[in-house]
Design a protein around this motif. Structure first.
Motif, short mmCIF file in Angstrom:
data_model
loop_
_atom_site.label_atom_id
_atom_site.label_comp_id
_atom_site.label_asym_id
_atom_site.label_seq_id
_atom_site.Cartn_x
_atom_site.Cartn_y
_atom_site.Cartn_z
N SER A 62 -24.38 -4.45 -23.74
CA SER A 62 -25.54 -4.00 -24.53
C SER A 62 -25.86 -4.96 -25.67
CB SER A 62 -25.26 -2.62 -25.11
OG SER A 62 -24.18 -2.70 -26.04
N ASP A 106 -24.47 -4.87 -28.41
CA ASP A 106 -24.28 -4.16 -29.68
C ASP A 106 -23.06 -4.69 -30.42
OD1 ASP A 106 -26.46 -2.52 -29.27
OD2 ASP A 106 -25.29 -0.97 -28.26
N GLY A 164 -27.82 -5.73 -30.79
CA GLY A 164 -28.33 -5.15 -29.55
C GLY A 164 -29.09 -6.10 -28.68
N ARG A 219 -31.64 -7.87 -23.76
CA ARG A 219 -31.15 -6.68 -24.45
C ARG A 219 -30.07 -5.92 -23.69
NH1 ARG A 219 -36.70 -4.04 -27.03
NH2 ARG A 219 -36.71 -5.38 -28.88
N ASP A 220 -30.00 -6.11 -22.39
CA ASP A 220 -29.08 -5.27 -21.65
C ASP A 220 -28.77 -5.92 -20.30
OD1 ASP A 220 -28.05 -2.31 -22.08
OD2 ASP A 220 -28.41 -2.54 -19.94
CA LIG Z 1 -29.01 -3.86 -26.14
#
Ligand SMILES: [Ca+2]
Length: 285
Positions: free
Chosen positions: A10, A12, A30, A180-181
């Motif tokens: 993620s 994060d 993030g 972002r992911d």
């Molecule tokens: Ca993220």
């Protein structure tokens, strides 16, 4: 973690397995942004490195109308020409269109099949998905099928072939990519904690371009000095291994070639990063 495990990054709290970094901006929690000349990738240290058959979904935004940003699945053995799969790049014709490519080694030379994605807007986040299975690779954008490859599809390590590592790249001062992911779910495996993917809808108007018919000479870069302002602090979850710095094989791949002035020398940059790390414990150019 084993290559057969599900993966969710993620951004994060670090970069997860994507620990081979150069010039990556992680200042926003993030997400990571690659602009100018920058790259990040899982370590491509052998045929079992990275991951095999399964579903890969990357939430990312590509900015710009020129080649530069890329979502790449690099050959686990770090050999090129070879088993490179590109889920996102921008065409060299100035249209800003996005496309995907399957590369393979054909008698020592790079061969590829590229498919332009219709109707995918740049500058906004999309979910880019690759489904890699025996004899078939499917690309989707936001759950909509954009490309299917059934020829020259590589076999993964678990079935006698080789895995690919997840990576992101930007090599143009006028483009960037923000990620972002990242998720990977092995074929037949359990997904990491994620909302369900949207349903797949077939899409017409897939444009197929083969390597013989198109010149990609426009990949040549402007001889811009690489930015040198990135001084990453070690972060939680980021455990860089003391290996050679940025290791993709630069020879042959036009995206890793130096500009007219030879400014982009990835080997030299990697050596510099390593020397700095060994001297100071920090990764910087
Ligand atoms: Ca993220």
């Amino acid at each position: 973690m084993a290559a057969t495990d599900a993966l969710h990054i993620s951004f994060d709290d670090g970069f997860g397995t994507i620990g081979n970094l150069w010039n990556v901006d992680a200042s926003v929690s993030g997400e990571v942004t690659l602009s100018g000349y920058s790259a990040m990738m899982e370590w491509a240290v052998g045929r079992e490195a990275g991951h095999g058959y399964g579903t890969y979904t990357i939430n990312a935004k590509a900015e710009g109308n020129e080649p530069g940003p890329a979502i790449i699945f690099w050959p686990g053995d770090n050999q090129w020409p070879g088993q490179e799969i590109d889920l996102l790049e921008i065409t060299p014709d100035g249209s800003g269109r996005q496309y995907g490519t399957l590369h393979w080694n054909e008698g020592g030379h790079d061969a590829y099949e590229a498919v332009v994605y219709d109707g995918v807007q740049g500058g906004v986040f999309h979910d880019y998905t690759m489904i890699w299975e025996a004899g078939r690779i499917t690309f989707q954008v936001d759950g909509v099928e954009k490309a299917v490859f059934t020829d020259n599809v590589p076999t993964d390590f678990a079935h006698g072939g080789m895995n690919n590592t997840i990576g992101f790249l930007n090599n143009n001062p006028d483009t960037s990519i923000t990620v972002r992911d990242v998720t990977y779910t092995p074929l037949g495996g359990a997904a990491p904690a994620q909302p369900a993917a949207p349903a797949v809808e077939p899409t017409p108007d897939i444009e197929v371009v083969t390597g013989e018919e198109q010149s990609w000479d426009d990949y040549a870069y402007e001889p811009t000095e690489p930015q040198d302002t990135w001084t990453p602090e070690p972060q939680a979850g980021w455990t860089p291994e003391p290996q050679a710095g940025w290791t993709p094989e630069p020879e042959g791949d036009p995206r890793f070639q130096p500009g007219p002035d030879g400014v982009i020398d990835w080997d030299a940059l990697a050596a510099k990063v390593m020397a700095n790390y060994e001297a100071t414990g920090s990764w910087f150019v």
